[in-house]
Each structure stands twice: as C-alpha cells, then as structure tokens.
Design an enzyme around this catalytic site. Structure first.
Site, PDB file in Angstrom:
ATOM      1  N   LYS A  43       0.837  -1.204   0.000  1.00  0.00           N
ATOM      2  CA  LYS A  43       0.000   0.000   0.000  1.00  0.00           C
ATOM      3  C   LYS A  43       0.872   1.254   0.000  1.00  0.00           C
ATOM      4  O   LYS A  43       0.639   2.187  -0.770  1.00  0.00           O
ATOM      5  CB  LYS A  43      -0.913   0.020   1.233  1.00  0.00           C
ATOM      6  CG  LYS A  43      -1.897  -1.128   1.281  1.00  0.00           C
ATOM      7  CD  LYS A  43      -2.780  -1.066   2.516  1.00  0.00           C
ATOM      8  CE  LYS A  43      -2.010  -1.219   3.811  1.00  0.00           C
ATOM      9  NZ  LYS A  43      -1.340  -2.503   3.967  1.00  0.00           N
ATOM     10  N   THR A  44       1.856   1.268   0.878  1.00  0.00           N
ATOM     11  CA  THR A  44       2.730   2.441   0.943  1.00  0.00           C
ATOM     12  C   THR A  44       3.513   2.583  -0.363  1.00  0.00           C
ATOM     13  O   THR A  44       3.707   3.689  -0.881  1.00  0.00           O
ATOM     14  CB  THR A  44       3.667   2.318   2.152  1.00  0.00           C
ATOM     15  OG1 THR A  44       2.872   2.198   3.334  1.00  0.00           O
ATOM     16  CG2 THR A  44       4.555   3.538   2.284  1.00  0.00           C
ATOM     17  N   ASP A 235      -1.634   7.936   3.875  1.00  0.00           N
ATOM     18  CA  ASP A 235      -1.246   6.580   4.272  1.00  0.00           C
ATOM     19  C   ASP A 235      -1.882   6.268   5.635  1.00  0.00           C
ATOM     20  O   ASP A 235      -2.227   7.180   6.389  1.00  0.00           O
ATOM     21  CB  ASP A 235       0.287   6.495   4.368  1.00  0.00           C
ATOM     22  CG  ASP A 235       0.792   5.047   4.283  1.00  0.00           C
ATOM     23  OD1 ASP A 235      -0.032   4.121   4.124  1.00  0.00           O
ATOM     24  OD2 ASP A 235       2.017   4.846   4.376  1.00  0.00           O
ATOM     25  N   GLU A 236      -2.026   4.987   5.956  1.00  0.00           N
ATOM     26  CA  GLU A 236      -2.523   4.541   7.267  1.00  0.00           C
ATOM     27  C   GLU A 236      -3.871   5.177   7.605  1.00  0.00           C
ATOM     28  O   GLU A 236      -4.100   5.646   8.724  1.00  0.00           O
ATOM     29  CB  GLU A 236      -1.509   4.886   8.377  1.00  0.00           C
ATOM     30  CG  GLU A 236      -0.094   4.397   8.127  1.00  0.00           C
ATOM     31  CD  GLU A 236       0.112   2.928   8.480  1.00  0.00           C
ATOM     32  OE1 GLU A 236      -0.860   2.279   8.924  1.00  0.00           O
ATOM     33  OE2 GLU A 236       1.234   2.433   8.298  1.00  0.00           O
ATOM     34  N   GLN A 267      -5.354  -3.310  10.873  1.00  0.00           N
ATOM     35  CA  GLN A 267      -4.226  -2.717  11.585  1.00  0.00           C
ATOM     36  C   GLN A 267      -4.613  -1.440  12.311  1.00  0.00           C
ATOM     37  O   GLN A 267      -3.768  -0.591  12.594  1.00  0.00           O
ATOM     38  CB  GLN A 267      -3.078  -2.424  10.615  1.00  0.00           C
ATOM     39  CG  GLN A 267      -2.471  -3.674  10.015  1.00  0.00           C
ATOM     40  CD  GLN A 267      -1.271  -3.340   9.152  1.00  0.00           C
ATOM     41  OE1 GLN A 267      -0.211  -2.972   9.648  1.00  0.00           O
ATOM     42  NE2 GLN A 267      -1.440  -3.446   7.848  1.00  0.00           N
ATOM     43  N   ARG A 623       5.520  -7.266  10.801  1.00  0.00           N
ATOM     44  CA  ARG A 623       6.698  -6.415  10.559  1.00  0.00           C
ATOM     45  C   ARG A 623       7.879  -7.232  10.056  1.00  0.00           C
ATOM     46  O   ARG A 623       8.862  -6.691   9.575  1.00  0.00           O
ATOM     47  CB  ARG A 623       7.135  -5.679  11.846  1.00  0.00           C
ATOM     48  CG  ARG A 623       6.130  -4.726  12.489  1.00  0.00           C
ATOM     49  CD  ARG A 623       5.582  -3.737  11.528  1.00  0.00           C
ATOM     50  NE  ARG A 623       4.274  -4.175  11.041  1.00  0.00           N
ATOM     51  CZ  ARG A 623       3.737  -3.749   9.907  1.00  0.00           C
ATOM     52  NH1 ARG A 623       4.363  -2.903   9.140  1.00  0.00           N
ATOM     53  NH2 ARG A 623       2.558  -4.196   9.510  1.00  0.00           N
TER      54      ARG A 623
HETATM   55  P1  ATP Z   1       1.817  -2.107   5.954  1.00  0.00           P
HETATM   56  O1  ATP Z   1       0.389  -2.568   5.970  1.00  0.00           O
HETATM   57  O2  ATP Z   1       2.638  -2.834   6.955  1.00  0.00           O
HETATM   58  O3  ATP Z   1       1.945  -0.626   6.004  1.00  0.00           O
HETATM   59  P2  ATP Z   1       2.136  -1.964   3.095  1.00  0.00           P
HETATM   60  O4  ATP Z   1       0.923  -2.583   2.520  1.00  0.00           O
HETATM   61  O5  ATP Z   1       2.219  -0.501   3.125  1.00  0.00           O
HETATM   62  O6  ATP Z   1       2.416  -2.589   4.540  1.00  0.00           O
HETATM   63  P3  ATP Z   1       4.674  -1.818   1.789  1.00  0.00           P
HETATM   64  O7  ATP Z   1       5.457  -1.418   2.947  1.00  0.00           O
HETATM   65  O8  ATP Z   1       4.330  -0.824   0.756  1.00  0.00           O
HETATM   66  O9  ATP Z   1       3.358  -2.572   2.286  1.00  0.00           O
HETATM   67  O10 ATP Z   1       5.373  -3.049   1.050  1.00  0.00           O
HETATM   68  C1  ATP Z   1       5.917  -4.146   1.780  1.00  0.00           C
HETATM   69  C2  ATP Z   1       7.169  -4.630   1.091  1.00  0.00           C
HETATM   70  O11 ATP Z   1       6.851  -5.286  -0.148  1.00  0.00           O
HETATM   71  C3  ATP Z   1       8.111  -3.507   0.723  1.00  0.00           C
HETATM   72  O12 ATP Z   1       9.432  -3.933   0.917  1.00  0.00           O
HETATM   73  C4  ATP Z   1       7.807  -3.268  -0.740  1.00  0.00           C
HETATM   74  O13 ATP Z   1       8.881  -2.696  -1.423  1.00  0.00           O
HETATM   75  C5  ATP Z   1       7.513  -4.664  -1.228  1.00  0.00           C
HETATM   76  N1  ATP Z   1       6.603  -4.683  -2.398  1.00  0.00           N
HETATM   77  C6  ATP Z   1       5.349  -4.213  -2.433  1.00  0.00           C
HETATM   78  N2  ATP Z   1       4.794  -4.388  -3.645  1.00  0.00           N
HETATM   79  C7  ATP Z   1       5.709  -4.984  -4.417  1.00  0.00           C
HETATM   80  C8  ATP Z   1       5.754  -5.429  -5.782  1.00  0.00           C
HETATM   81  N3  ATP Z   1       4.725  -5.286  -6.616  1.00  0.00           N
HETATM   82  N4  ATP Z   1       6.901  -6.007  -6.210  1.00  0.00           N
HETATM   83  C9  ATP Z   1       7.952  -6.164  -5.380  1.00  0.00           C
HETATM   84  N5  ATP Z   1       7.981  -5.769  -4.093  1.00  0.00           N
HETATM   85  C10 ATP Z   1       6.876  -5.182  -3.613  1.00  0.00           C
HETATM   86 MG    MG Z   2       2.384   0.851   4.730  1.00  0.00          MG
END
Ligand code: ATP
Ligand code: MG
Length: 665
Positions: A43-44, A235-236, A267, A623
């Site tokens: 998402k981030t 975000d969040e 979360q 995490r």
């Molecule tokens: P959280 O809910 O904990 O905030 P999130 O959904 O924001 O997590 P991110 O932190 O954006 O997730 O991504 C998690 C990890 O996966 C990061 O290291 C990111 O670079 C990697 N990632 C996300 N999408 C892809 C993708 N399409 N290809 C490769 N790596 C990815």
């Molecule tokens: Mg995130």
C-alpha cells in the site's frame, strides 16, 4: 496547435514494478480512490509510485499533499520518489497531520486570534500546565482523595477533541467514575484553554482542531488551499480520527482535486486516541464514486510468517476476510517460540541471538525488538548494553524530552515568544531559592512588562530591545537579583541588534551559561553534555530559530528516531510505533498473559478492547520479513515478588504446527 516535447528520460515501466491492482491504483484518474489491503501488500509502495507518477504527468510538486504516519515516513517516501523519477520532489508537501497543520497555521493563525510566532506545547508542557491548574482548583490533595492525575484529565480532554464530542459526553461514557468532579473539571478545562490562548500556545490537539476551524470558518483560505492541493494522498487511513478525516475532506474538496487513501482495517490500533476505523470501512458512504482497490499478495514476509499472521488476525471473528498469499519463497524457518525461565534469561537469549545474527552478516538496522509497553524493554536494554550491541529506542524518553535539552530549549522559546510561561518558569527554576510561588510572582511581573512592550510595538512579535533595559524594573526578590541580571544579560547577547545569531550559536551560548548550574543539578553531566553538543549540531541544519522550535515540538513520540541514524543500531520500539515499518528479523518479547494482551484489555469486559489487542499482535507479526522470534518470561522478576506469567493466549490459541519451540537453557 499543441507541440509536445519528448520526455527527457525514458518513462518508467510502472507496470513491471507493480502488480495489476497496484498499477491500476497508481495510474487511476478517479477523483476518489481507496486502497484497502492487508499488511505488507504494498500500500505504501503504491502511494510512493503514485506520487512519482503524478510528477511524471507534469503535476507540479507543490500541488501534491502527502500525509503519512511519521515525518520520517514522508521523507523516506520522497527519497524513493527521487530514485524513481530522478528529480527531487523538493516543494512537495509531505509529513504528518501535525506538521502540515503547523506549516499552514504558521501562515494563518492570526485569523484565529493568535499572535504571530505561536509556540507548540508538547506532552510535558501540557502536564506541567495541567498540574498547576489542578493545584489551583483542587488544592492540596487530601489523603484518599481520588481526584484524577493531570495525565488522566488531559487524556479525557484529548479523547473528546479527537472524537468530536463534548468532554461531558466522554466523561459519561468512558470516565464515569470521575463524574463527581465534573464541576471542578469544567473550571479546569476552561482555564486550560484560556491559559494556552493567553500564552499564545497550541498543544498537538489544537494544531488539528485549529486547522479544521481555519478551513471551516475561513472560506478564502479554504478556497486557496483547495486550489493548491490538486492531489491529496493519505497513508494509514485506518487510524485517522474525526478532525483528521474532516481536514482531509476539506483539503481535497476542490473542484477537480483528487484524493487517494490507503490502509488496512485489520491494523487499526489507535482507537484509544480517538482513531475510528469506520472512516476507512465507510469510505464510500462519504465518497460514493470512489474506486476501491484490493491487493491480495504479500510481498514482505516469507510464507511461514505470513501463515502465522493470517492465523493471528483470524482470532478476531468479526472482520473482512482477506488472507494474503505470499509472493516470497520459503526460507525453511518457522517462527520460533521461546519460553524463558525469567525476564533476565529472555534478555540474554535475545542479546546472544542478535550477536550471532550480526556476526552472520545481518546488520543491526535489519533487526527489531518489539514490545507492547515501553517498560518491557528494560532488561533487553541492559543486556544489549552489556554486550556492546548498539541500539536505538523509538519509544520512551525522546531526545528532546530530556530535562537538560529542555532547559536549553526553554531559553530559545522565551526569546521567540516572551509570552511562553512554561519556558519562563523552567528558566527561573534553575535559579537558587526560586520555588513555585516566587516563580509565579516573577512571571506575573515579566508578563505585564512583556505585554506592555508588545502593545507599544504592534509590529514586533518578540522583544527587540535589550532585555536588560526592558525588564530592568521587573519585580524580583533581592536574593535572586544577581542571577536575574546574569539571565537578562544572556538574553541580550542572544539577541544582538547588529546581526541575528544562528540557532547553533544560540544553543552554544545558552549551554555555556547553564553549564555551572547543570554540573550541580545533574549527576551525569558529562553524558548530557554530549547531548547538548548534538543539539547544536542538529539545529545547525535549521535555517531559523522558529522553524527549529517548531521542529523540536513536533518530533512526536513516534518520530524521535535518533538524530544520527546509525546503520548498525538494532531498533527497540513499541508495536504502536512500528506501524508501517519492516525488518528482516523481529523479536517480539514479553508475550505473557497480562503483558500482551494487556491486563487492562483483559479486565475491561469490552470485547472491542481485546480485538484491538489482536490487531496489535497482527501488526507486530507482520513487521517481519525473514525471521520471527516470539518469547516470554515464565517469571517476571527474580525476587520474592516475581510474577508467574503464563504464555499469552495469542501463543496458545494458534495452531502449534505454525511455530517451532526453542528451549533455552
Ligand atoms: P503495511 O500494511 O505494513 O503498512 P504496506 O501494505 O504498506 O504494509 P509496503 O510497505 O508498501 O506494504 O510493502 C511491503 C514490502 O513489499 C516492501 O518492501 C515493498 O517494497 C515490497 N513490495 C510491495 N509491492 C511490491 C511489488 N509489486 N513487487 C515487489 N515488491 C513489492
Ligand atoms: Mg504501509
């Protein structure tokens, strides 16, 4: 005719670096978009690529507003954008709600009745003010008196502000045991607001509510900002409170502006601060045309960690089903469960294991130790120090909350804002023979003179003439005179008329002045001296004092990552503050009943409290990228009052084949 210039660099292949859902979100033309998906699903990353995408589409950076959970997160996302686009998104507005509110209010606070240069009260300042008011309104606390502590009175107030309720309603719903004090509380809250206004100060909640007021009540400013922010990204979003949700709606309310929010209802862990998960769940009630994107792949964790995370969040029966599929391959290691005989042994295990991991080539920055409450970290801190493993703590006392740092900062605050009562009291309390009562009298006299000066000089927001002249006639007891004179002459030297001193020079001057006193006031002055040197180094990067002071006040608890980030340092953090982050190796400690889940949630009788504990557990597990260690002490404390501590229900209710038992001994 329209003449198109070729893009200077080959455009990025967004489709190759994102999955189809992420790509669709990044490139959407929908006015309102919601990305809702589980942890580690990108998402981030989606938001970061979205910023890069918008910039590549020619959107000027200053028309993008990126709201994140910490200022550090915003910085990291912008660095990533720079890597993606090859240009620094310099003028982009990015940061926490509080820091963005501060930036906007700096320009417009006068419209709300503040004088220029308002100061920001952090939680320590708030407590000091509240304690004084309790004393004034409730008198000396009698024996057996149950009058609430300053912290409790502040939490009640804050919860009311952040949920948009009257404080009386919060009293009825959450603090019923205090109802008999309602009248006194009424008077205290009234004075609390008045004193802040009088001091030209805002606390953190005021930053939000004042920004909201500004947008609601001043159509011209609202229109200007709506015009400016063509794209608002958040975000969040699951942890937004009511004022934040309204601010977002107003800022993104311009004709043709777009809003994208991302988050995960599983979360949501800040309801105790007024966050409301319904904002994300009911997003389409507010924005009926919104496009919704769901991501079902987890990119962060190896399958074994993902399995245990999915099983953990399933402990909450009532939730949207959204198990994630792993994108990563297995590393053939199951999450380890470590029952330690006692807390010391638990800490020793962690230190030894970290030592091995680091020797094996995993840098400290890829390792985190997470816990439910800050005090759970004490043993680990001691053990790490003993083993010379460097660490940084993102919970607990932050750098700028330390007494000696606050001492120095108080002078700078008073210099900027002569109406800052808390800073003034802090300063005079460093004089010998000045207690609360004398400080109060001195303040009254100081304030009168300062106000008269400001009235006579309507263009000035601080004292521009030498302090020794302006305050020559202040009422000061004879015994204090010499110190008073030294203080005024220090203030004169901080504000020479010829040229403005740099923030770093100001810090050095105050430090030199305070040194003799500090040597006697603090037992470990030498260590503290290091901090003050570090302070001077830090402020060296700030262009002016006002922005530095705002920065100091805004380093929120989650944000006080050590000033010099060190790649070798292991991170110690509460789970709340680890939101959104990831590490190769995660140790989750103190997993005993009553520790985590917290006893309060177990005893409250309200099932939603336990559900939030489960979500917190889910945040902690997710995490970890490669390795996860779950430990608990069977006995907490070794002395006669040691507590027997059964394993957390979170451990015992998960299928045992998802983890491996490690016997330590
Ligand atoms: P959280 O809910 O904990 O905030 P999130 O959904 O924001 O997590 P991110 O932190 O954006 O997730 O991504 C998690 C990890 O996966 C990061 O290291 C990111 O670079 C990697 N990632 C996300 N999408 C892809 C993708 N399409 N290809 C490769 N790596 C990815
Ligand atoms: Mg995130």
């Amino acid at each position: 005719m329209k003449y198109r210039l070729r893009p200077q660099e080959a455009a990025r292949d967004y489709a190759a670096e994102l999955n189809p859902e992420q790509y669709a979100a990044v490139t959407t033309t929908a006015r309102h978009a919601l990305v809702i998906a589980g942890a580690g699903s990108g998402k981030t990353r989606t938001l970061t690529y979205r910023v890069a995408w918008l910039l590549e589409q020619g959107v000027p950076p200053w028309r993008i507003l990126l709201l994140t959970f910490t200022n550090k997160a915003a910085r990291e996302m912008l660095e990533r954008v720079e890597q993606l686009t090859g240009t620094a998104p310099g003028m982009l507005w990015g940061g926490t709600f509080h820091s963005i509110a501060n930036r906007l209010l700096r320009r417009h606070a006068e419209r709300l009745g503040y004088r220029p240069g308002f100061s920001i009260q952090d939680s320590d300042d708030q407590r000091a003010l509240m304690r004084a008011l309790v004393k004034q309104h409730h008198g000396k606390t009698a024996k057996n008196d149950r009058f609430p502590k300053a912290e409790v009175i502040l939490s009640l107030h804050s919860l009311a502000v952040n949920t948009g309720q009257d404080w009386q309603d919060v009293l009825d719903s959450d603090y019923r045991h205090l109802s008999r004090y309602a009248d006194t509380l009424e008077a205290i809250y009234r004075d609390y607001r008045a004193r802040k206004q009088e001091q030209n100060a805002m606390d953190f909640d005021d930053l939000l509510t004042n920004l909201l007021r500004l947008l609601q009540e001043h159509a011209d400013i609202r229109a200007e900002l709506q015009e400016r922010f063509a794209h608002v990204l958040v975000d969040e979003y699951q942890d937004t409170n009511l004022p934040q949700e309204k601010i977002i709606a107003l800022l993104a309310g311009g004709i043709g502006s777009s809003l994208m929010v991302v988050g995960d209802d599983a979360q949501s862990i800040y309801s105790w601060r007024g966050a409301d998960v319904r904002h994300i769940l009911n997003f389409r009630d507010h924005y009926p045309q919104a496009e919704v994107y769901r991501i079902t792949t987890n990119y962060r964790s190896v399958p074994a960690i993902l399995n245990i995370s999915n099983a953990a969040i399933a402990l909450n029966a009532d939730r949207i089903q959204k198990d994630l599929q792993p994108a990563r391959e297995s590393n053939r290691m199951l999450p380890a469960v470590i029952p330690a005989p006692d807390n010391r042994t638990e800490a020793r295990f962690i230190a030894q294991r970290i030592d091995e991991l680091m020797a094996g080539g995993i840098p400290g920055k890829d390792i985190a130790i997470l816990y439910r409450a800050h005090y759970h970290s004490t043993d680990v801190q001691m053990e790490l120090s003993r083993n010379h493993i460097p660490y940084r703590i993102t919970s607990g006392l932050r750098f700028f909350e330390q007494a000696h740092v606050k001492d120095v900062v108080a002078f700078l605050r008073l210099l900027c804002n002569p109406g800052d009562e808390i800073a003034f009291r802090r300063i005079v309390s460093t004089f010998p023979r000045v207690g609360e009562a004398t400080a109060g009298k001195m303040w009254a006299s100081w304030r009168e003179i300062a106000m008269a000066y400001l009235l006579a000089h309507p263009d000035a927001d601080r004292i521009l003439a030498p302090h020794s002249e302006v305050f020559a006639k202040a009422a000061v007891p004879a015994a204090v005179r010499p110190h008073w004179a030294a203080f005024l002459s220090l203030m004169d030297s901080l504000h020479p008329e010829e040229k403005e001193l740099l923030p770093a020079e100001l810090v050095a001057a105050v430090h030199a002045y305070l040194e003799p006193w500090m040597r006697t006031a603090y037992e470990n002055y030498d260590e503290r001296e290091e901090d003050l040197h570090q302070l001077a180094r830090t402020v060296g990067e700030e262009e002016n004092l006002e922005s530095f002071l705002a920065q100091v006040a805004l380093l929120s608890e989650v944000d006080q990552s050590s000033i010099a980030p060190d790649d070798d340092c292991v991170t110690l953090s509460t789970i709340h503050q680890a939101k959104g982050l990831e590490w190769k190796v995660v140790f989750l400690i103190f997993l005993g009943e009553g520790l985590f889940p917290h006893r309060r949630a177990m005893d409250s009788g309200n099932p939603t409290d336990m559900e939030e504990e489960v979500r917190l557990f889910y945040v902690a597990l997710t995490r970890a990228q490669d390795q996860l260690y779950l430990s608990f002490p069977r006995y907490n404390g070794r002395s006669y009052d040691s507590q027997f501590c059964p394993p957390s229900r979170f451990l015992t209710s998960l299928p045992s084949d998802l983890m491996e038992l490690w016997e330590v001994g």
